[in-house]
Design a protein around this motif. Sequence first.
Motif, PDB file in Angstrom:
ATOM      1  N   ARG A  20       0.843  -1.185   0.000  1.00 12.21           N
ATOM      2  CA  ARG A  20       0.000   0.000   0.000  1.00 12.21           C
ATOM      3  C   ARG A  20       0.883   1.241   0.000  1.00 12.21           C
ATOM      4  O   ARG A  20       1.983   1.212   0.551  1.00 12.21           O
ATOM      5  N   TRP A  25      -3.889   4.647   0.947  1.00 14.10           N
ATOM      6  CA  TRP A  25      -3.500   3.704   1.986  1.00 14.10           C
ATOM      7  C   TRP A  25      -4.529   2.597   2.183  1.00 14.10           C
ATOM      8  O   TRP A  25      -4.264   1.614   2.876  1.00 14.10           O
ATOM      9  N   SER A  28      -4.786  -2.030  -1.876  1.00 15.43           N
ATOM     10  CA  SER A  28      -3.584  -2.841  -2.046  1.00 15.43           C
ATOM     11  C   SER A  28      -3.130  -2.826  -3.500  1.00 15.43           C
ATOM     12  O   SER A  28      -3.943  -2.953  -4.423  1.00 15.43           O
TER      13      SER A  28
END
Length: 336
Positions: A20, A25, A28
Amino acid sequence: MGHAKIQVFYPVTRGRVVLRTEFDWNRSVEPTYVSDDRTITEFAIDSDQKYFYFKPGLEGEDGGFTWSQGDNYLATTIDTTIRRCYPHFFCPARGTFSPVVRIPEGDVEANHLVRVYFPPGYDENSLKRYPVLYMHDGTNLFFGDEAFGGNEWRVDENVELLHSMNLIDKVIVVGIYAKDRMYEYTKPGYERYGDFMVNQLKPFIDARLRTLTDPQNTAVMGSSLGGVVSFFLGWHYPHVFGKAACLSSTFGYQDDLIERVASEPKRNVRFYIDSGWPRDNYERTTAMRDQLLTKGYEFGKDLLYFAFPGALHNEDSWAARSHVPFQYFFGKAARV
């Protein structure tokens, strides 16, 4: 548009490694490559930013997610260097210590005690091998209740801070307890001490720990008389110790090292030397600097010298500037 390639090394047993980034954030990044044994996971990131932060994670088979321990990693898109990282997910974010261990030296009277600092993740991520820093006056390195006057070098705190800043590689530190520093750290005693370091201690450490054993990944460091013996070890055993840090060294007190530098061939060793001022062996360190320059050492390449105005001859002063040799020896720029 820049490009960054990131390789994550981790012995996955269940689930998979993902990445990430600061761009999102909560999302993925999918890997571009996973090795057959799932120990290497590779990612490619395109961005118009020159730098960005990222962090590995583990996605479980049940959909759970675990962040890696520690601070975020920093990547750059302005060169082709592959960013390699060795995360850990379940063990503490701080490093650990061995108990004090006695190293046999062939006869009971000469045995030495050592304590080893293991960087965060050592026990969990078995794929990582580490450079090693051997430091003298081991009682003054890690714990105030052991140190002279209660003041320690704060070695573990300092190297972990530098790593969290993405400045240095993780490093194993071996603190060697002195038996008789006035003898062992000066001539002729440092000859026997050097033999112990090369033929007993280093083989003992390399046989038991995941170390990088070549001289470019093996450093010695000390202050005052410990700086003298560090220089001796680098100069006398350049095939073993490729880096030597010598803080506030008492050159010329009971050694012939300046004379040896003048009369012997240049060694393939990277030296860091410094002192405080006034006093604090400022003049002796300046003399060693000048002799090394005369021998062909180049500032910033294989020699780093500093004088620190007002710095004293004590652990607090050495702790405050220890980040300089740490970065010089184990920093990313030092490995280019």
